[in-house]
Design a protein around this motif. Sequence first.
Motif, PDB file in Angstrom:
ATOM      1  N   LEU A   6       0.573  -1.232  -0.066  1.00  7.01           N
ATOM      2  CA  LEU A   6       0.302   0.173  -0.130  1.00  7.01           C
ATOM      3  C   LEU A   6       0.540   1.339   0.095  1.00  7.01           C
ATOM      4  N   LEU A   7       1.957   1.479   0.100  1.00  9.45           N
ATOM      5  CA  LEU A   7       3.161   2.407   0.097  1.00  9.45           C
ATOM      6  C   LEU A   7       2.806   2.832  -1.080  1.00  9.45           C
ATOM      7  N   ALA A   8       2.766   2.293  -1.909  1.00  9.75           N
ATOM      8  CA  ALA A   8       3.174   3.105  -3.506  1.00  9.75           C
ATOM      9  C   ALA A   8       2.257   3.619  -3.748  1.00  9.75           C
ATOM     10  N   GLU A   9       0.739   3.150  -3.605  1.00 12.68           N
ATOM     11  CA  GLU A   9      -0.993   3.536  -3.677  1.00 12.68           C
ATOM     12  C   GLU A   9      -0.790   5.170  -2.096  1.00 12.68           C
ATOM     13  N   VAL A  10      -0.053   5.443  -1.159  1.00 13.10           N
ATOM     14  CA  VAL A  10       0.084   6.648   0.129  1.00 13.10           C
ATOM     15  C   VAL A  10       0.534   7.002  -0.618  1.00 13.10           C
ATOM     16  N   LEU A  11       1.905   7.157  -1.591  1.00 12.06           N
ATOM     17  CA  LEU A  11       2.645   8.054  -2.078  1.00 12.06           C
ATOM     18  C   LEU A  11       2.174   8.505  -3.330  1.00 12.06           C
ATOM     19  N   ARG A  12       1.333   7.528  -3.884  1.00 15.81           N
ATOM     20  CA  ARG A  12       0.691   8.539  -5.485  1.00 15.81           C
ATOM     21  C   ARG A  12      -0.003   9.357  -5.244  1.00 15.81           C
ATOM     22  N   THR A  13      -1.362   9.168  -3.900  1.00 18.11           N
ATOM     23  CA  THR A  13      -2.331   9.851  -3.227  1.00 18.11           C
ATOM     24  C   THR A  13      -1.663  11.764  -2.928  1.00 18.11           C
ATOM     25  N   ILE A  14      -0.202  11.108  -2.246  1.00 18.61           N
ATOM     26  CA  ILE A  14       0.126  12.590  -1.784  1.00 18.61           C
ATOM     27  C   ILE A  14       0.149  13.164  -2.595  1.00 18.61           C
ATOM     28  N   LYS A  15       0.848  12.721  -3.821  1.00 19.05           N
ATOM     29  CA  LYS A  15       1.288  13.663  -5.210  1.00 19.05           C
ATOM     30  C   LYS A  15       0.136  13.683  -5.979  1.00 19.05           C
ATOM     31  N   SER A  16      -0.449  13.424  -6.266  1.00 19.49           N
ATOM     32  CA  SER A  16      -1.758  13.505  -7.171  1.00 19.49           C
ATOM     33  C   SER A  16      -2.636  14.814  -6.323  1.00 19.49           C
ATOM     34  N   ARG A  17      -3.251  14.395  -5.006  1.00 16.59           N
ATOM     35  CA  ARG A  17      -3.486  15.246  -4.546  1.00 16.59           C
ATOM     36  C   ARG A  17      -2.513  17.028  -3.781  1.00 16.59           C
ATOM     37  N   LYS A  18      -1.522  16.922  -4.286  1.00 13.89           N
ATOM     38  CA  LYS A  18      -0.693  18.330  -4.197  1.00 13.89           C
ATOM     39  C   LYS A  18      -0.810  18.497  -2.437  1.00 13.89           C
ATOM     40  N   SER A  19      -0.247  17.372  -2.333  1.00 15.46           N
ATOM     41  CA  SER A  19      -1.069  18.087  -0.601  1.00 15.46           C
ATOM     42  C   SER A  19       0.547  18.489   0.222  1.00 15.46           C
ATOM     43  N   ASN A  20      -0.161  19.022   0.746  1.00 15.83           N
ATOM     44  CA  ASN A  20       1.255  20.342   1.879  1.00 15.83           C
ATOM     45  C   ASN A  20       0.675  19.790   3.350  1.00 15.83           C
ATOM     46  N   GLU A  21      -0.846  19.443   3.714  1.00 16.62           N
ATOM     47  CA  GLU A  21      -0.602  18.232   4.995  1.00 16.62           C
ATOM     48  C   GLU A  21      -1.665  17.223   5.391  1.00 16.62           C
ATOM     49  N   VAL A  22      -0.490  16.173   5.536  1.00 16.63           N
ATOM     50  CA  VAL A  22      -0.363  14.960   5.395  1.00 16.63           C
ATOM     51  C   VAL A  22      -0.118  14.264   7.010  1.00 16.63           C
ATOM     52  N   TYR A  23      -1.253  14.189   7.365  1.00 17.16           N
ATOM     53  CA  TYR A  23      -0.796  13.290   9.249  1.00 17.16           C
ATOM     54  C   TYR A  23      -0.844  12.227   9.033  1.00 17.16           C
ATOM     55  N   VAL A  24       0.236  11.349   9.646  1.00 16.43           N
ATOM     56  CA  VAL A  24       0.615  10.347  10.384  1.00 16.43           C
ATOM     57  C   VAL A  24       0.816   9.498  11.760  1.00 16.43           C
ATOM     58  N   VAL A  25      -0.283   8.790  12.638  1.00 22.57           N
ATOM     59  CA  VAL A  25      -1.034   8.679  12.972  1.00 22.57           C
ATOM     60  C   VAL A  25      -1.218   7.285  13.288  1.00 22.57           C
ATOM     61  N   GLY A  26      -0.396   7.300  14.585  1.00 23.22           N
ATOM     62  CA  GLY A  26       0.257   5.513  15.461  1.00 23.22           C
ATOM     63  C   GLY A  26      -0.758   5.587  15.935  1.00 23.22           C
ATOM     64  N   HIS A  27      -0.664   3.902  16.721  1.00 18.88           N
ATOM     65  CA  HIS A  27      -1.917   3.232  17.139  1.00 18.88           C
ATOM     66  C   HIS A  27      -1.159   2.264  17.301  1.00 18.88           C
ATOM     67  N   THR A  28      -1.461   1.389  18.520  1.00 18.46           N
ATOM     68  CA  THR A  28      -1.518  -0.207  19.059  1.00 18.46           C
ATOM     69  C   THR A  28      -2.992  -0.733  19.377  1.00 18.46           C
ATOM     70  N   ASP A  29      -2.718  -2.279  19.246  1.00 17.48           N
ATOM     71  CA  ASP A  29      -3.363  -2.766  20.184  1.00 17.48           C
ATOM     72  C   ASP A  29      -3.752  -2.516  21.651  1.00 17.48           C
ATOM     73  N   LEU A  30      -4.335  -3.292  22.990  1.00  9.42           N
ATOM     74  CA  LEU A  30      -4.390  -3.469  23.847  1.00  9.42           C
ATOM     75  C   LEU A  30      -3.695  -4.249  24.997  1.00  9.42           C
ATOM     76  N   VAL A  31      -2.850  -4.634  24.208  1.00 10.93           N
ATOM     77  CA  VAL A  31      -1.906  -5.678  25.068  1.00 10.93           C
ATOM     78  C   VAL A  31      -0.417  -5.050  25.521  1.00 10.93           C
ATOM     79  N   GLY A  32      -0.008  -5.000  26.819  1.00 10.52           N
ATOM     80  CA  GLY A  32       0.691  -4.064  27.702  1.00 10.52           C
ATOM     81  C   GLY A  32       0.013  -2.824  27.768  1.00 10.52           C
ATOM     82  N   LYS A  33       1.605  -2.320  28.782  1.00 11.50           N
ATOM     83  CA  LYS A  33       0.893  -1.245  29.587  1.00 11.50           C
ATOM     84  C   LYS A  33       0.957   0.190  29.025  1.00 11.50           C
ATOM     85  N   GLU A  34       0.492   1.507  28.860  1.00 11.17           N
ATOM     86  CA  GLU A  34       0.276   2.821  28.379  1.00 11.17           C
ATOM     87  C   GLU A  34       1.587   2.920  27.935  1.00 11.17           C
ATOM     88  N   ASP A  35       1.859   3.439  29.328  1.00  8.61           N
ATOM     89  CA  ASP A  35       3.460   3.971  28.757  1.00  8.61           C
ATOM     90  C   ASP A  35       4.416   3.087  27.393  1.00  8.61           C
TER      91      ASP A  35
END
Length: 207
Positions: A120-149
């Motif tokens: 999917l990385l190639a699709e991400v790059l195509r999308t950013i370039k085709s929209r000529k975006s100057n605003e891309v948010y990259v948001v990280g998440h995890t599952d619920l295994v383990g401690k919060e920190d």
Amino acid sequence: MRPWRNVLFVWIVLCFLSGCGAHRAKRDLIVLLPDSDGKGGVITVTTQGGSQILDKPGYAVEIEDLNKPPIAPQPLEEKEITDVFGSALSMLPDPASRFTLIILYFERDTTNLTHESKDLLAEVLRTIKSRKSNEVYVVGHTDLVGKEDYNARLSSRRANYVRDLLVSSGIKRNTLFVTFYGKARPLVPTQDEVPEPRNRRVEVIVR
């Protein structure tokens, strides 16, 4: 696991006041609308009595009592959606001004993308370039295994890993905005210590 491509969803809540029917004083109706490809995202509708997952475009969930679970999703005819939500739909922005969301999934407890998400990385790059975006948010998440920190650090590493991949592929660093939530915002709600693979993700939001 099917990757989510260009997930774009719109949800609308409509409250019917007491004049709408003698058998109920008020109800909330939540409907999931499709994007231009006929696909949609996922909404978890939660009350004090329980929750329902809304994941099919054109389906709606009704809330009659906040102390009871929402009523199971039911399909709505296109005409019914237009009749009920027509005025709200007319105020939606043009598709070109909306955002595109692409979700990348990770192997458990690592910053290694799944095989499908690498593709999917190639699709991400195509999308950013085709929209000529100057605003891309990259948001990280995890599952619920383990401690919060620990999960906060892991989600940060995942988000920064994707950011660095995009930069190395020619995307300007100053257009990428990184944030992370650890296990605080699961895509699929679970109990603690459940290794739900759909929660191990980075969301790339291209505006």
